[in-house]
Structure formats: structure tokens, C-alpha cells
Enzyme design. Structure first.
Site, PDB file in Angstrom:
ATOM      1  N   HIS A 196       1.158   3.457  -3.319  1.00 25.86           N
ATOM      2  CA  HIS A 196       1.771   2.539  -2.354  1.00 25.86           C
ATOM      3  C   HIS A 196       2.813   3.182  -1.469  1.00 25.86           C
ATOM      4  O   HIS A 196       3.488   2.473  -0.711  1.00 25.86           O
ATOM      5  CB  HIS A 196       2.443   1.364  -3.062  1.00 25.86           C
ATOM      6  CG  HIS A 196       1.495   0.453  -3.768  1.00 25.86           C
ATOM      7  ND1 HIS A 196       0.909  -0.635  -3.171  1.00 25.86           N
ATOM      8  CD2 HIS A 196       1.029   0.483  -5.028  1.00 25.86           C
ATOM      9  CE1 HIS A 196       0.128  -1.259  -4.039  1.00 25.86           C
ATOM     10  NE2 HIS A 196       0.178  -0.593  -5.174  1.00 25.86           N
TER      11      HIS A 196
ATOM     12  N   LYS B 108       0.924 -11.664   7.277  1.00 27.86           N
ATOM     13  CA  LYS B 108       1.337 -13.066   7.136  1.00 27.86           C
ATOM     14  C   LYS B 108       1.764 -13.642   8.483  1.00 27.86           C
ATOM     15  O   LYS B 108       1.411 -14.773   8.838  1.00 27.86           O
ATOM     16  CB  LYS B 108       2.488 -13.174   6.118  1.00 27.86           C
ATOM     17  CG  LYS B 108       2.041 -12.796   4.701  1.00 27.86           C
ATOM     18  CD  LYS B 108       3.198 -12.529   3.746  1.00 27.86           C
ATOM     19  CE  LYS B 108       2.673 -11.791   2.508  1.00 27.86           C
ATOM     20  NZ  LYS B 108       3.750 -11.196   1.687  1.00 27.86           N
TER      21      LYS B 108
HETATM   22  C1  26V Z   1       9.406   2.425  -6.781  1.00 27.44           C
HETATM   23  C2  26V Z   1      10.366   2.198  -7.716  1.00 27.44           C
HETATM   24  C3  26V Z   1      10.982   3.351  -8.369  1.00 27.44           C
HETATM   25  C4  26V Z   1      11.905   3.033  -9.500  1.00 27.44           C
HETATM   26  C5  26V Z   1      12.663   1.773  -9.346  1.00 27.44           C
HETATM   27  C6  26V Z   1      11.820   0.584  -9.010  1.00 27.44           C
HETATM   28  C7  26V Z   1      10.760   0.887  -8.013  1.00 27.44           C
HETATM   29  C8  26V Z   1      10.114  -0.149  -7.386  1.00 27.44           C
HETATM   30  C9  26V Z   1       9.126   0.096  -6.449  1.00 27.44           C
HETATM   31  C10 26V Z   1       8.773   1.382  -6.132  1.00 27.44           C
HETATM   32  C11 26V Z   1       7.703   1.685  -5.145  1.00 27.44           C
HETATM   33  C12 26V Z   1       7.801   0.938  -3.922  1.00 27.44           C
HETATM   34  C13 26V Z   1       6.526   1.091  -3.200  1.00 27.44           C
HETATM   35  C14 26V Z   1       6.198  -0.119  -2.382  1.00 27.44           C
HETATM   36  O1  26V Z   1       6.688  -1.216  -2.578  1.00 27.44           O
HETATM   37  N1  26V Z   1       5.334   0.104  -1.445  1.00 27.44           N
HETATM   38  C15 26V Z   1       4.895  -0.937  -0.546  1.00 27.44           C
HETATM   39  O2  26V Z   1       3.660  -1.419  -1.040  1.00 27.44           O
HETATM   40  C16 26V Z   1       3.143  -2.446  -0.236  1.00 27.44           C
HETATM   41  C17 26V Z   1       1.892  -2.958  -0.913  1.00 27.44           C
HETATM   42  O3  26V Z   1       0.910  -1.960  -0.900  1.00 27.44           O
HETATM   43  C18 26V Z   1       2.886  -1.934   1.160  1.00 27.44           C
HETATM   44  O4  26V Z   1       2.421  -2.994   1.948  1.00 27.44           O
HETATM   45  C19 26V Z   1       4.149  -1.363   1.760  1.00 27.44           C
HETATM   46  O5  26V Z   1       3.879  -0.759   3.009  1.00 27.44           O
HETATM   47  C20 26V Z   1       4.742  -0.337   0.829  1.00 27.44           C
HETATM   48  O6  26V Z   1       6.018   0.093   1.285  1.00 27.44           O
END
Ligand code: 26V
Length: 812
Positions: A368, A661
Site C-alpha cells: 500500500h 468517493k
Molecule cells: C504503516 C504503519 C506503520 C506502523 C504504525 C502503524 C502503521 C499504519 C499504517 C501503515 C501503512 C500506511 C499505508 C497506507 O495507508 N496506504 C494507503 O493505502 C490506501 C489503500 O490502498 C491507498 O489508497 C493510499 O493511497 C495509501 O496511502
């Protein structure tokens, strides 16, 4: 596991509820009020009614749920297990009422009591068990899997505290703990019999040629199940959330009795901390033992549960891939590979290679993000401390992976230096790896995993994200939904391509007017909510221009607010120039330790203070930033927006789903060629999309130019004027240098190319102004956006996962 007390002969079908007539539903509601909630109608509060109503609706979910589960067992179907550290569900009451076809009955029955469904629904706290896009995607996918009839379980953690709540104090973000479980949740069923031990630490001993892990401590994972009902109530799946429970022996009764209360409870508290709180960062800071432990806790409990369910009906674990698909939502559950291999080798007598083969055919990994700081890496020391047996397995996988690369001089490593690379590990233990938009998947191939891709050219696939039209159109936008159904008939909710039928009405003035009225009603709805909730009055004749998402430099809220300042300066220079009145709406949270993002929040609020109180411009420009953006606020705001800001630096937003959305609700997009924006623009037509900015390739080239930031600023008089106003303290009169840090970033580094894209963005905003002045033209473009968004239904995404990754046929 508790002893079975199954009673044969009584079939659950015999217990089916009667038809949900208003009479029966009225009875059921009063019954739950009295006998489940324990209140009489004369004394019930809003909360009591909500609980009773939730139970009455939940009752109706049980039969489809049982029926789906029974069929999956009877037909011995393959199931998908969606492992995710986040499920950003939001509220469930209206969602279930709609999917079960009960909404009209509910409204009628409540009306009869003089109660408002909207009021009661509004009382439910959001289940905010996620940070942003990744967590909300998991929630949309659950709903779509139930709607298309894909036998599935979502597995996650039952955080006691979801994403923090955001307030502003003098414009600054303050975080307070979220407490969604404080009043209890009506939705889940506790399953004390489905509990597993999850081990941590300790060491690995060798016993007659076998490795034996002896964990230092064990925590109990207890299952809580929520039924997830698809649209039409024809299929239902389970969201199983694990709560961490101390083992009974952790509580030191003797110590407690001798008065050492805190010390006696300490090991218990430690165990519970595993599901206490959702990590609020959306990028890793590395080296966080609790986070790794949470990830393993989710993964181990889920994998144990999966094997238990498989072995209840089969005995040959080599055939696991025929019946089980496990999808890893990012690398957070990437320890699933080593865990599955460990269980197969250490507990089921597999050889290492055979175990790797089975695990790889079961697992899939969705990436992601490309942001380097968000790619998970754990130090070898931490891994050894928390998961010593898994480290051994990863070391062996690493050796094999290096061998696979032959004589390559600088081979890619699963363990590089002193770090375990979870992305590489997830890749190596999956049979499919997918990106979430066409561009993103291309970059995953070229920039993130080029060597893996060369070794396994069929492994990377693209599955462009989607959103559920039930929540994001039918529930959120009842006025537009009604107009759509009146125009093209029913059925678009599960076949979103049918929206194409609206195209032929795009030029019809009567339809344009009706469409415009739905937008206006949504704007009044949002404005009314904003006035009630935050005391802010908005002019609903203005263009509503919205950017709502997590605060991140790459998403460039800074570009938006800098342009807002430029726009304000221009209005002040020439107030009579026929400006389109605009409301600039911002929403989103910053990670608590992300200081630059917090500065940007404060700047937006400071600009709002000045601009909103400027009598010269008040009627033409407002800046509002309602705090605590989340799913429920999105449901009110998105239908009301005219313009959707999707302005990330090209190449950096993996997909975006907010962009979908907004467009589905008839907002036009101003955006860069990034993530799914590219595909949205292709679908809706380039003439119905406000494009600007450098492409991903140009971004890379521009960054390589020394002093690109300064050069770009020097080319742009409007941007210079904006930066100067900030530097002079126009928006921080009590503290002139408040934004010195941001200004320094702008002049001296500007990694996200705000300056380089400023003039192009300014020009695109000029196009927006011109287009909005011609209401029929604007309406036509908005209608065509709605009509052409069918591709972005999450039903389409899920069907692609089913055929390209999971190899599962729909049960419906
Ligand atoms: C990483 C971490 C690392 C440790 C702490 C908690 C945490 C929480 C989330 C993440 C990864 C974040 C990645 C993310 O949210 N990506 C998003 O994913 C969406 C669904 O695919 C996408 O539409 C967005 O463009 C993208 O930024």
C-alpha cells in the site's frame, strides 16, 4: 476450547424469525429495550433505544450468517482470510439496516414512537480501528466480499482505543484517547471457546533433531465476532477481532491479598496492552517492540484458527492451498509466512521446503505504499528477543533467496545488515503480490521489487482499489441515490456499471436541475451539521472545495493552503472581479509526532482565523477545518463537495480511495497524475477532470535539479507574495516567526515539489473558477463523473482478487 454441549435434532432453521413486518419489528424493538437493555419505554434514553434497535437489527443478521456458514462447510468451499491490523468500520447501524433491507421498516416503527432514526444512528460511536486509507479499504472489502458471496473472514485486533480524537487549541492539534467501547458495543458475539495461546520470547532448543520453541510468556487471544452482511442479505461473513487476555495464572492473588495491588496486576496489564491501542502513526519509526508483538499476536491467533478450522474437515495439510487463501494487508501481518512454516514444520511434521511451498501458495501480499519510511524493518536483535524461532526460519529463507539469485553481485536480502526487511519477506513467501492502482503496481515492479520481479515475473499483479457504493453512495447520499433509482431503476447498488445509464441525461436541463438540487440538499445537510456541532455557519451557494485525508507532506495540504492565501490576496486586490464564492474545507489528523504535519494544521487554522474575519473577503472565501475527521464526517461531507482535492506529488499516493468517493458523489477532481487519479480521469474523460502538475517521471528529474525549490519560487510572483505574507506574520501576528520551519522547508528542500507545481495548480484552479461560473456546464461534468465511476466499486476489486489471487468462485 470448551466442552461441546451440542443438541442434535433442533435445527436453527426452525428458529427463523417471522417476516420483518412493522408489527414484528415494533415488538422486537420493545422486547430488546425491556429484556436486553433493561429499560422501559417511559424511561429509555437515546442510548437505550440505540442499543435496543441495534439488537433488533442484529437479530436479523444471524440467519443469513448461519446459512452462509453452513453452506461453506457443507460445500467444503475455499475461504479467504483477510489479515489486517486495521479495519476502519465507522458506524454499523444504518449500514446493516440498509443491507438487510430494513431501513424503511425501522424508520416507520421509530416514527410511530416519535423517534428519529437519524438521531439515534448519530449516537453510535465510530469504530475507528484504523488510521486511514488502508483500514477503510479493508472495511469496504469486507462489505464487498459479503455482497458478492465470497466466503471470508476478516481478522484483526479488538483495540480498546481506536485512532485518537483530535481537538484544536489555538489552532494546534491536541490528541485525546478514543473510547468506543466505553458503553459497550452491541455488534459482537464473544467466543470464549475460540481462544488461542500466543507465545513470546524465550528460546529455541533442539530435541532429537527438531527445533522446539519454548516461549517465555503466553498471552491468550479471545475471539469477538461481528457478522458482516452483504447487500440484500444474501450472504454474510465474519469479522473476527482478537482481544488480548491475561492467562489466569498471571494474576498473583497472594501478592494482591498482601496489599501489593499494582504489582500483582502488572503482568496482567502487560498482556492486555497487546490490544489496548491502535498505533496512530501511518509510518514506522522502527524498533517498537509493542508494535511487533501486536502484529505477531494478530497473525499467530489467526493462523492457529485457520488451521483448526481446516483440520476440522480435512487431514492432509499439503492440500491447504486448495481450501485456504490468506491475504496480508500490507506487511503488518507478514510474519504469517514464518508462522505458517513454523507450525507445519514444528507441529505437523513437514520438511522445510514442503512447508515453504504450502505457505507460499496460500499467502498473498498487498503493498500500500512506496514511502521508504513506511516499509517495515525490524532489527535482528528485536526479532530474536520476541520471536527467536521465526528468526531462524527467516534466516533459512534468506539463504535460499540468496541462492536463487545465483551469482548476482549485490543480492537482495530478507535480512540486510542487522534488519529484517518485511516487504522482501512478504514477497518471498507469497504467490501473488499486488499494488493498488495501475501506476502504483508499475512502480512496485520497477522501483520497489525489481529483483524479485525478475525472479518471479508472474508474481506482481495490479488490483486497483475500490469503494463500496452501499456506504459511499446509498447510505451517505440518500438524495442522489433516490434520483439515480428514479432515473435508471434499481440494481445499481450491486452493479455499479449501470450508472452509465445516467450519461444520456447529462445534457437534459431538467435532470441537471434535479441533480443540482441533490447537491444543494447535501450541502445544506453538511452546513447544518457544522453549525450544530461546531457553531460554524457556511454560505451554501459557495463552491465547496474539500481536501480530507491524513496529514502528510506528500499529500500536499500545504500546496492547498498556500494557494488559498494567494487567492485571498487576489480577491483583496480586486474584490469586484466576479470571484466565485468558495469554502475551503480541510479535514484530517496528523500523527502525534509528525511535527511538520502539525505545523501545516496550525497554519491552515491560522489562515482561517484571518481570512474568515476579513470583512472584505468573508463573502467570497472561507477556510474551515472541523476537527476529528473520520468515517462519519466523511459520510456527511463527501456528498456536499463540489471540488475534490487530490493533489499529491506524482508517484507518491499509492491509490487514494477518497478520490473515488468524491467523484462517485458528483464532485469534480482537481488532481495530479498519481495513484488511481489516473484511472479516474481515464474513466470520466479528461475533459471532466482538472489536471495539473509534474508527472512521476518529471518529479524524479526535478528533484535531481539543485536548488529547484528556490528556482521555482523565483519564477512565481504569486508564490513569493504568499511566502512573504507568512514570513511577515500576517497569520501569526503574535508570533512572527511561527512558520520559520515551514518556510525553510519551502525555500531549501521542498522534497514534495510544492513550489514546482504551484503555478500549474494555480492555473487549474482558474479553470475551476471558469467552469463553475457556467452551472449547466459544471452540472454536466459532475453527472458524467457519477455515470462513469462504476469501475471503482469494490465489488469489481474483490472479483479480481477472487480470480487473480485467491482462486475462489463466488457462492452466489
Ligand atoms: C504503516 C504503519 C506503520 C506502523 C504504525 C502503524 C502503521 C499504519 C499504517 C501503515 C501503512 C500506511 C499505508 C497506507 O495507508 N496506504 C494507503 O493505502 C490506501 C489503500 O490502498 C491507498 O489508497 C493510499 O493511497 C495509501 O496511502
Amino acid at each position: 476450547m470448551s466442552e461441546s454441549f451440542a443438541v442434535p435434532g433442533i435445527r436453527s432453521d426452525d428458529l427463523s424469525l417471522p417476516e420483518p413486518t412493522p408489527e414484528h419489528f415494533r415488538w422486537s424493538l420493545l422486547h430488546h429495550l425491556q429484556y436486553t437493555v433493561g429499560k422501559s419505554p417511559e424511561h429509555a434514553s437515546k442510548f437505550d433505544w440505540r442499543m435496543a434497535l441495534s439488537h433488533a437489527i442484529r437479530d436479523r443478521a444471524v440467519n443469513p450468517w448461519f446459512a452462509s456458514t453452513r453452506r461453506t462447510w457443507a460445500e467444503d468451499r475455499k475461504r479467504v482470510y483477510y489479515l489486517s491490523m486495521e479495519f476502519l468500520i465507522g458506524r454499523l447501524l444504518e449500514d446493516l439496516a440498509i443491507n438487510l433491507g430494513l431501513r424503511d421498516v425501522v424508520v416507520e416503527v421509530l416514527d410511530g414512537f416519535g423517534l428519529s432514526f437519524a438521531d439515534i444512528a448519530e449516537d453510535e460511536p465510530d469504530a475507528a480501528l484504523g488510521n486511514g486509507g488502508l483500514g477503510r479499504l479493508a472495511a469496504c472489502y469486507l462489505e464487498s466480499m459479503a455482497t458478492v458471496g465470497c466466503p471470508a473472514y476478516g481478522y484483526g485486533l479488538r483495540y480498546e482505543h481506536g485512532l485518537f480524537e483530535q481537538r484544536f487549541e489555538h489552532g494546534r492539534q491536541i490528541e485525546t484517547p478514543e473510547n468506543w467501547l466505553a458503553e459497550g458495543t452491541p455488534w459482537d458475539f464473544t467466543r470464549p471457546e475460540s481462544a488461542y495461546q500466543v507465545g513470546f520470547g524465550g528460546e529455541v532448543a533442539e530435541e532429537d533433531g527438531h527445533q522446539l520453541w519454548r516461549p517465555r510468556s503466553r498471552v491468550l487471544a479471545a475471539a469477538h465476532d461481528t457478522p458482516v452482511v452483504g447487500y440484500g442479505g444474501r450472504w454474510a461473513n465474519t469479522l473476527r477481532l482478537w482481544a488480548a487476555m491475561p492467562n489466569a495464572d498471571l494474576f498473583d492473588l497472594a501478592r494482591f491479598n498482601s496489599g501489593e495491588f499494582a504489582a500483582a496486576s502488572e503482568p496482567e496489564a502487560l498482556a492486555r496492552s497487546l490490544s489496548r491501542v491502535l498505533y496512530p502513526n501511518d509510518t514506522t519509526e522502527g524498533g517498537k517492540e509493542l508494535r511487533l508483538s501486536q502484529e505477531y499476536f494478530l497473525t499467530s491467533a489467526s493462523v492457529q484458527d485457520i488451521l483448526r478450522r481446516y483440520l476440522a474437515a480435512h487431514d492432509d495439510l499439503t492440500r491447504l492451498p486448495e481450501y485456504v487463501a490468506i491475504q496480508m494487508n500490507d506487511t503488518h501481518p507478514a510474519i504469517a509466512g514464518p508462522e505458517l512454516i513454523r507450525l507445519l514444520v514444528d507441529e505437523h511434521g513437514f520438511g522445510f521446503d514442503a512447508a515453504v511451498d504450502v505457505a507460499t501458495r496460500v499467502l498473498g501480499y498487498t503493498n500500500h505504499t512506496l514511502l521508504p519510511e513506511a516499509l517495515e524493518r525490524w532489527t535482528v536483535d528485536l526479532m530474536r528477543k520476541v520471536l527467536p524461532r521465526h528468526l531462524q526460519i527467516i534466516e533459512r529463507l534468506d539463504t535460499q533467496f540468496v541462492e536463487l539469485q545465483g551469482s548476482r553481485p549485490d543480492p537482495v536480502r530478507l535480512i540486510g545488515g542487522d534488519q529484517v526487511n518485511m516487504g522482501d519477506l512478504a514477497f518471498a513467501t507469497s504467490h501473488r503480490v499486488n499494488g493498488v492502482s495501475a501506476l502504483h503496481s508499475e512502480l512496485v515492479r520497477k522501483d520497489l521489487f525489481p529483483v524479485h520481479d525478475e525472479l518471479h515475473p508472474d508474481r506482481i499483479v495490479n488490483i486497483t482499489n475500490g469503494i463500496t457504493p452501499r456506504r459511499w453512495l446509498r447510505l451517505a447520499n440518500p438524495h442522489l441515490s433516490r434520483l439515480i433509482t428514479d432515473t435508471i431503476g434499481e440494481g445499481w447498488e450491486t452493479d455499479l456499471e449501470r450508472l452509465r445509464g445516467l450519461e444520456q441525461h447529462a445534457d437534459d436541463p431538467a435532470f441537471q436541475a434535479a441533480f443540482g438540487r441533490t447537491k444543494h440538499l447535501a450541502k445544506e445537510g453538511f452546513a447544518g451539521w457544522l453549525a450544530d456541532e461546531h457553531g460554524i455557519e457556511l454560505p451554501t451557494n459557495a463552491l465547496f472545495d474539500a481536501q480530507v485525508k491524513r496529514l502528510h507532506e506528500y499529500k500536499r495540504q500545504l500546496l492547498n493552503i498556500l494557494w488559498t492565501i494567494a487567492h485571498w490576496q487576489r480577491i483583496k486586490r480586486d474584490p469586484g472581479a466576479g470571484w466565485v464564492p468558495r469554502v475551503k474545507i480541510f479535514g484530517g489528523k496528523a500523527a502525534p509526532s509528525y511535527h511538520t504535519a502539525k505545523d501545516i494544521i496550525r497554519l491552515i487554522n491560522d489562515v482561517g482565523q484571518v481570512v474568515n474575519n476579513d470583512p472584505e473577503t468573508r463573502d467570497l472565501l472561507r477556510v474551515v477545518y472541523p476537527p476529528n475527521y473520520g468515517v462519519s464526517m466523511a459520510e456527511k461531507l463527501i456528498p456536499a463537495a463540489d471540488l475534490s482535492e487530490q493533489i499529491s506529488t506524482a508517484g507518491m499516493e499509492a491509490s487514494g480511495t477518497g478520490n473515488m468517493k468524491f467523484a462517485l458523489n458528483g464532485a469534480l477532481t482537481i488532481g495530479t497524475l498519481d495513484g488511481a487519479n489516473i484511472e479516474i480521469r481515464e474513466q470520466v474523460g479528461p475533459e471532466n477532470f482538472f489536471l495539473f502538475g509534474l508527472t512521476a517521471d518529471e518529479v524524479a528529474a526535478r528533484r535531481a535539479e539543485p536548488d529547484h525549490a528556490r528556482a521555482a519560487i523565483e519564477r512565481s510572483q504569486p508564490l513569493q507574495d504568499v511566502l512573504q505574507a507568512i514570513a511577515e506574520g500576517t497569520f501569526s501576528p503574535d508570533e512572527t516567526h511561527r512558520y520559520g520551519g515551514l518556510l525553510d522547508l519551502m525555500w531549501n528542500s521542498d522534497w514534495f515539489l510544492v513550489a514546482s507545481d504551484f503555478d500549474a495548480y494555480d492555473a487549474a484552479q482558474g479553470e475551476v473558477e471558469r467552469a463553475y461560473r457556467d452551472p449547466q456546464h459544471w452540472q454536466r461534468m459532475a453527472i458524467l463523473n457519477v455515470a462513469r465511476m462504476g469501475y471503482f466499486s469494490s465489488d469489481r476489486s474483490i472479483r479480481e482478487y477472487m480470480s487473480e489471487i485467491w482462486d475462489i468462485a463466488p457462492a452466489l
